[in-house]
Write a protein that holds these residues in place. Structure first.
Motif, PDB file in Angstrom:
ATOM      1  N   PHE A 114      80.508   0.462  93.813  1.00  0.00           N
ATOM      2  CA  PHE A 114      80.066   1.600  94.608  1.00  0.00           C
ATOM      3  C   PHE A 114      80.225   1.222  96.065  1.00  0.00           C
ATOM      4  CE2 PHE A 114      76.507  -1.151  93.887  1.00  0.00           C
ATOM      5  CZ  PHE A 114      75.737  -1.128  95.045  1.00  0.00           C
ATOM      6  N   ASN A 115      80.154   2.193  96.946  1.00  0.00           N
ATOM      7  CA  ASN A 115      80.300   1.932  98.379  1.00  0.00           C
ATOM      8  C   ASN A 115      78.987   2.159  99.103  1.00  0.00           C
ATOM      9  OD1 ASN A 115      83.012   1.449  97.968  1.00  0.00           O
ATOM     10  ND2 ASN A 115      83.661   3.461  98.656  1.00  0.00           N
ATOM     11  N   ASP A 116      78.765   1.367 100.160  1.00  0.00           N
ATOM     12  CA  ASP A 116      77.620   1.635 101.020  1.00  0.00           C
ATOM     13  C   ASP A 116      78.000   2.769 101.977  1.00  0.00           C
ATOM     14  OD1 ASP A 116      79.012   0.552 103.238  1.00  0.00           O
ATOM     15  OD2 ASP A 116      77.626  -1.120 103.506  1.00  0.00           O
ATOM     16  N   PRO A 117      77.087   3.255 102.809  1.00  0.00           N
ATOM     17  CA  PRO A 117      77.400   4.381 103.697  1.00  0.00           C
ATOM     18  C   PRO A 117      78.549   4.123 104.674  1.00  0.00           C
ATOM     19  CG  PRO A 117      75.029   4.145 103.498  1.00  0.00           C
ATOM     20  CD  PRO A 117      75.645   2.949 102.827  1.00  0.00           C
ATOM     21  N   ASP A 118      78.881   2.860 104.941  1.00  0.00           N
ATOM     22  CA  ASP A 118      79.983   2.539 105.851  1.00  0.00           C
ATOM     23  C   ASP A 118      81.294   2.257 105.135  1.00  0.00           C
ATOM     24  OD1 ASP A 118      78.882   2.598 108.597  1.00  0.00           O
ATOM     25  OD2 ASP A 118      77.487   1.129 107.776  1.00  0.00           O
ATOM     26  N   GLY A 119      81.304   2.360 103.814  1.00  0.00           N
ATOM     27  CA  GLY A 119      82.522   2.132 103.061  1.00  0.00           C
ATOM     28  C   GLY A 119      82.715   0.699 102.600  1.00  0.00           C
ATOM     29  N   ASN A 120      81.734  -0.176 102.825  1.00  0.00           N
ATOM     30  CA  ASN A 120      81.821  -1.517 102.262  1.00  0.00           C
ATOM     31  C   ASN A 120      81.768  -1.384 100.746  1.00  0.00           C
ATOM     32  OD1 ASN A 120      81.756  -3.463 104.592  1.00  0.00           O
ATOM     33  ND2 ASN A 120      79.946  -2.245 105.049  1.00  0.00           N
ATOM     34  N   GLN A 121      82.650  -2.102 100.068  1.00  0.00           N
ATOM     35  CA  GLN A 121      82.744  -2.013  98.609  1.00  0.00           C
ATOM     36  C   GLN A 121      81.762  -2.999  97.994  1.00  0.00           C
ATOM     37  OE1 GLN A 121      86.224  -3.639  96.537  1.00  0.00           O
ATOM     38  NE2 GLN A 121      86.501  -1.588  95.670  1.00  0.00           N
ATOM     39  N   LEU A 122      80.746  -2.468  97.328  1.00  0.00           N
ATOM     40  CA  LEU A 122      79.712  -3.284  96.714  1.00  0.00           C
ATOM     41  C   LEU A 122      79.894  -3.276  95.206  1.00  0.00           C
ATOM     42  CD1 LEU A 122      76.655  -2.026  98.794  1.00  0.00           C
ATOM     43  CD2 LEU A 122      78.349  -3.771  99.378  1.00  0.00           C
ATOM     44  N   GLU A 123      79.335  -4.284  94.568  1.00  0.00           N
ATOM     45  CA  GLU A 123      79.520  -4.448  93.132  1.00  0.00           C
ATOM     46  C   GLU A 123      78.233  -4.997  92.527  1.00  0.00           C
ATOM     47  OE1 GLU A 123      82.478  -7.224  90.348  1.00  0.00           O
ATOM     48  OE2 GLU A 123      82.742  -7.141  92.521  1.00  0.00           O
ATOM     49  N   PHE A 124      77.878  -4.494  91.364  1.00  0.00           N
ATOM     50  CA  PHE A 124      76.866  -5.106  90.518  1.00  0.00           C
ATOM     51  C   PHE A 124      77.645  -5.869  89.455  1.00  0.00           C
ATOM     52  CE2 PHE A 124      73.890  -1.253  91.265  1.00  0.00           C
ATOM     53  CZ  PHE A 124      73.310  -1.854  92.371  1.00  0.00           C
ATOM     54  N   ILE A 125      77.330  -7.153  89.254  1.00  0.00           N
ATOM     55  CA  ILE A 125      78.090  -7.962  88.303  1.00  0.00           C
ATOM     56  C   ILE A 125      77.158  -8.858  87.490  1.00  0.00           C
ATOM     57  CG2 ILE A 125      78.531  -9.857  89.933  1.00  0.00           C
ATOM     58  CD1 ILE A 125      81.399 -10.001  88.675  1.00  0.00           C
ATOM     59  N   SER A 126      77.531  -9.092  86.244  1.00  0.00           N
ATOM     60  CA  SER A 126      76.795  -9.986  85.371  1.00  0.00           C
ATOM     61  C   SER A 126      77.790 -10.779  84.538  1.00  0.00           C
ATOM     62  CB  SER A 126      75.870  -9.202  84.440  1.00  0.00           C
ATOM     63  OG  SER A 126      75.147 -10.087  83.604  1.00  0.00           O
ATOM     64  N   LEU A 127      77.661 -12.096  84.575  1.00  0.00           N
ATOM     65  CA  LEU A 127      78.520 -12.927  83.742  1.00  0.00           C
ATOM     66  C   LEU A 127      78.166 -12.720  82.274  1.00  0.00           C
ATOM     67  CD1 LEU A 127      78.648 -16.264  85.745  1.00  0.00           C
ATOM     68  CD2 LEU A 127      80.403 -14.494  85.584  1.00  0.00           C
ATOM     69  N   LEU A 128      79.177 -12.726  81.440  1.00  0.00           N
ATOM     70  CA  LEU A 128      79.003 -12.581  79.999  1.00  0.00           C
ATOM     71  C   LEU A 128      79.128 -13.942  79.336  1.00  0.00           C
ATOM     72  CD1 LEU A 128      81.267  -9.440  79.535  1.00  0.00           C
ATOM     73  CD2 LEU A 128      78.768  -9.495  79.602  1.00  0.00           C
ATOM     74  N   GLU A 129      78.545 -14.072  78.167  1.00  0.00           N
ATOM     75  CA  GLU A 129      78.656 -15.318  77.418  1.00  0.00           C
ATOM     76  C   GLU A 129      80.074 -15.485  76.890  1.00  0.00           C
ATOM     77  OE1 GLU A 129      75.702 -15.899  74.442  1.00  0.00           O
ATOM     78  OE2 GLU A 129      74.084 -15.240  75.762  1.00  0.00           O
ATOM     79  N   GLY A 130      80.444 -16.712  76.681  1.00  0.00           N
ATOM     80  CA  GLY A 130      81.748 -16.994  76.108  1.00  0.00           C
ATOM     81  C   GLY A 130      82.766 -17.424  77.140  1.00  0.00           C
ATOM     82  N   ASN A 131      83.926 -17.781  76.634  1.00  0.00           N
ATOM     83  CA  ASN A 131      85.019 -18.232  77.488  1.00  0.00           C
ATOM     84  C   ASN A 131      85.837 -17.051  77.972  1.00  0.00           C
ATOM     85  OD1 ASN A 131      84.374 -20.965  77.132  1.00  0.00           O
ATOM     86  ND2 ASN A 131      85.465 -20.991  75.177  1.00  0.00           N
ATOM     87  N   GLY A 132      86.432 -17.226  79.116  1.00  0.00           N
ATOM     88  CA  GLY A 132      87.317 -16.203  79.654  1.00  0.00           C
ATOM     89  C   GLY A 132      88.580 -16.066  78.826  1.00  0.00           C
ATOM     90  N   GLN A 133      89.113 -14.854  78.844  1.00  0.00           N
ATOM     91  CA  GLN A 133      90.364 -14.558  78.157  1.00  0.00           C
ATOM     92  C   GLN A 133      91.240 -13.746  79.110  1.00  0.00           C
ATOM     93  OE1 GLN A 133      88.010 -13.172  74.455  1.00  0.00           O
ATOM     94  NE2 GLN A 133      90.026 -13.800  73.689  1.00  0.00           N
ATOM     95  N   PRO A 134      91.879 -14.415  80.060  1.00  0.00           N
ATOM     96  CA  PRO A 134      92.637 -13.707  81.087  1.00  0.00           C
ATOM     97  C   PRO A 134      93.720 -12.781  80.543  1.00  0.00           C
ATOM     98  CG  PRO A 134      92.800 -16.094  81.371  1.00  0.00           C
ATOM     99  CD  PRO A 134      91.929 -15.838  80.210  1.00  0.00           C
TER     100      PRO A 134
END
Length: 150
Positions: A114-134
């Motif tokens: 989502f963006n703040d009122p000035d257009g900065n791109q914000l993110e809510f993030i949570s790491l998931l369990e397990g190994n990455g699979q690029p």
């Protein structure tokens, strides 16, 4: 040596409005406000472990991106409604019109933007369990769960 990121700074067009947004909507705590510079520092989370600096910049505003760590349950079940209830438009990394959180399989992590009122791109993030699979790229959380069952 390095154990985390303590602080980041962004530019905002109106410091008073930005402080209001980050404290009243996102729940950050005001740590220090200096009208002479003009800058505000906000605590992120508990225990003074991270800080956000807001610098008022009237001209040539440069927007940035950063992510807030959140519980997976919040992102999965509540983030979309929370953002919409606060007149913020959620979107996913692909910007494909969906407002559902997406999984970055290389980490893996669940995220919504989502963006703040000035257009900065914000993110809510949570790491998931397990190994990455690029090789899986970016996919929906439902797709991720299906693949994890296999």
């Amino acid at each position: 040596m390095i154990t985390g990121l303590y602080e980041t700074h962004i530019q905002v067009s109106d410091l008073t409005k930005a402080v209001q947004f980050y404290t009243e909507i996102l729940g950050l705590q005001l740590a220090h406000y200096d009208e002479t510079r003009p800058i505000a520092f906000l605590w992120i989370g508990e225990g003074k472990k991270a800080m956000l600096g807001l610098w008022e910049q009237k001209e040539s505003l440069q927007t940035r991106h950063f992510a807030f760590t959140c519980d997976i349950e919040f992102i999965q079940q509540h983030s979309e409604l929370f953002l919409k209830n606060n007149q913020l438009q959620p979107y996913n990394f692909l910007k494909n019109g969906s407002s559902a959180p997406m999984v970055f399989a290389w980490m893996p992590a669940l995220a919504i933007y989502f963006n703040d009122p000035d257009g900065n791109q914000l993110e809510f993030i949570s790491l998931l369990e397990g190994n990455g699979q690029p090789e899986l790229g970016v996919l929906s959380y439902d797709q991720w769960l299906e693949l994890k069952k296999s």
